[in-house]
Design an enzyme around this catalytic site. Sequence first.
Site, short mmCIF file in Angstrom:
data_model
loop_
_atom_site.label_atom_id
_atom_site.label_comp_id
_atom_site.label_asym_id
_atom_site.label_seq_id
_atom_site.Cartn_x
_atom_site.Cartn_y
_atom_site.Cartn_z
N ASP A 166 27.48 -1.45 6.22
CA ASP A 166 26.12 -1.45 6.79
C ASP A 166 25.68 -0.01 6.99
O ASP A 166 26.39 0.92 6.60
CB ASP A 166 26.09 -2.25 8.11
CG ASP A 166 24.74 -2.95 8.33
OD1 ASP A 166 23.70 -2.32 8.08
OD2 ASP A 166 24.75 -4.11 8.77
N ASP A 194 23.78 2.09 2.37
CA ASP A 194 22.34 1.81 2.44
C ASP A 194 22.03 1.03 1.17
O ASP A 194 22.05 1.59 0.08
CB ASP A 194 21.54 3.11 2.48
CG ASP A 194 20.03 2.86 2.49
OD1 ASP A 194 19.59 1.77 2.02
OD2 ASP A 194 19.29 3.75 2.94
N PHE A 195 21.78 -0.25 1.30
CA PHE A 195 21.71 -1.04 0.07
C PHE A 195 20.47 -0.80 -0.77
O PHE A 195 20.37 -1.32 -1.88
CB PHE A 195 22.03 -2.52 0.27
CG PHE A 195 21.30 -3.30 1.33
CD1 PHE A 195 22.02 -4.06 2.26
CD2 PHE A 195 19.91 -3.36 1.37
CE1 PHE A 195 21.37 -4.84 3.21
CE2 PHE A 195 19.26 -4.13 2.30
CZ PHE A 195 19.99 -4.87 3.24
N HIS A 247 17.11 -13.23 2.85
CA HIS A 247 15.82 -13.78 3.32
C HIS A 247 14.94 -12.73 3.99
O HIS A 247 13.77 -12.99 4.23
CB HIS A 247 16.03 -15.02 4.21
CG HIS A 247 16.40 -14.75 5.63
ND1 HIS A 247 16.09 -15.64 6.65
CD2 HIS A 247 17.04 -13.72 6.22
CE1 HIS A 247 16.55 -15.16 7.79
NE2 HIS A 247 17.12 -14.01 7.57
#
Lengths: 346, 346
Positions: free
Chosen positions: A209, A236-237, A255
């Site tokens: 994360d 950091d995606f 979502h």
Amino acid sequence: MNTAPETHQITPSRIMETATAFFASKTLLSAVNLGIFTALSGKSLSGKEIQNALKLHDRGVYDFLDALVALGFLNREGLLDTASYSNATDTELFLDKNKPSYIGGFVEMANDRLYPFWGSLEEALLTGKPQNEIKHTGRSMFEELYAKPERLKQFIDAMSGISLGNFMALTRKFDFSPYSTLCDVGGAAGILSVEVARQYPHMSCTSADLPAVEPIAKEYIATKGMNGRVKTANVDFFTDEFPKADVITMGMILHDWDLPNKKMLIQKAYNALPEGGAFIAIEALIDDDRRKNAFGLLMSLNMLIEFGVAFDFTGADFERWTKEVGFSRVEVITLAGPSSAAIAYK
Amino acid sequence: MNTAPETHQITPSRIMETATAFFASKTLLSAVNLGIFTALSGKSLSGKEIQNALKLHDRGVYDFLDALVALGFLNREGLLDTASYSNATDTELFLDKNKPSYIGGFVEMANDRLYPFWGSLEEALLTGKPQNEIKHTGRSMFEELYAKPERLKQFIDAMSGISLGNFMALTRKFDFSPYSTLCDVGGAAGILSVEVARQYPHMSCTSADLPAVEPIAKEYIATKGMNGRVKTANVDFFTDEFPKADVITMGMILHDWDLPNKKMLIQKAYNALPEGGAFIAIEALIDDDRRKNAFGLLMSLNMLIEFGVAFDFTGADFERWTKEVGFSRVEVITLAGPSSAAIAYK
């Protein structure tokens, strides 16, 4: 009234029940916020004792407590001045702040944030715009969270609270034996990694994360005695590729985003997996026919309120998107309550 | 986590359902406010047609409509772009503004007033103070209503909406044959008087309320063609005695007041009745053990939010108060949903 004969058979009961269901919500949310279930941990108290502990005004004490009895969240012996109140089995376990099983973080967030934001649902439906902090600050929800450590902690606690049951169900229902490594992307406090590592001692798990989240995850992992078994990683995606792993998991991550970002995350999951690897998304997955899982559909409206463009999806949506990037097979496993795991195999 | 084995049996499902029940409330309240059920009166429309009629933004249309399907308030054939939506049986009858059976007045009031006011339940519990308009204007709820004709109309429509089913049940379950005259004190639009006069052609009914309410009652009575059968009377129940009648009724009046005013109203009802006369209070009566009728207890918290000192009560409370002033016998008849008629015979 010429409709009178008809109204004898058809009643407005369901309409009235749903129209006033927020009475019960707010009663439970207030009870958690006031700390009733924590005050009653392991014991019984009279109405007067609860009133004194929580500094409640005379007027509402017994209506409030007896409403919680009628809703099944408190037990009671005696009546009014002779009453003795105690926690129901589920509120004792899940709403006592001092127990590790506390899920009240979500309830506190629902009270402080979601209830007032949902007051603007109509505006959200008319504009497509989020109705949360962003309306006043101009910053996104996540920018808000990362700027305020106590808000971030509350949000992560909230997500942990509603996810624990799902992650426990996942470790019972999905066989991790064929795999050796797992990376939980957007892992928050590291709950999923801890649960998998606990149930599958051979697995090496990483909770990935943002840097702001790492201290919270390290603390949770240490508290659970899983220091050697669960690692943390800064990812950091949006800018980074995911760490390679046999299993990539995302709990209530997809979502939060619009379709292009959902697809970007799915592509990165694909890239990080070996042949035969599994990508697992845990969500309040909407049923393919969009008519059974009311909670999944309402959660999608909650995403509208939080982010505007974000939305929940069906297993069929997940299958279409994952097959587009090359995944070979998809299955759906139901978890706790209205949640499911959508699993795509590379 | 050492509670893990226990959480396998005990789930947080009930807690989560109630904590998020306001999602469903606000979805229904918004649907009524936006006029969906009126737009769908007697016909089916596609999602796009509903979107255009209601000026909804793209983002939320299908989540909103399909949530209403999953909650049972809309029917649907097809899916998404091919979907055709229509009203469920109850929403067609009760939530189409153009039908006389419309009860959406209450739903509109719940949306505009009660939902935001319930956001301050915790403050109400801590202070015992009302959390409605009075917080900002310093005027009581009823002063507010009588100062603003459109608010008064909305309130009376709301009360009519939630009371009609009860009044219809009352005329079926209570035998008015032995009586000749009825006065409905706080009669609002005159619904109860109209229902009784319709079912019992020998009865002479009077709907008594404040002068500001009389035009609304006269209009309703005329619309129902009951001009000759139902009279109106101006009564301020704080300063005036009640008109004499064989039956005195009060629909959701007693719960609006503190105990001294409740007793004052009961005394005036007693004074207005002949020997053998009946005083009928229609309320969301709380069960004597205060553990079954959750809605009655929550309605009492709603009275706290609206008035502070006002509260709902049990049949046992009603029996004690009415016998104190001389009534000889009390019975309770269940009506629609969580409501009952408490009847005291002089």
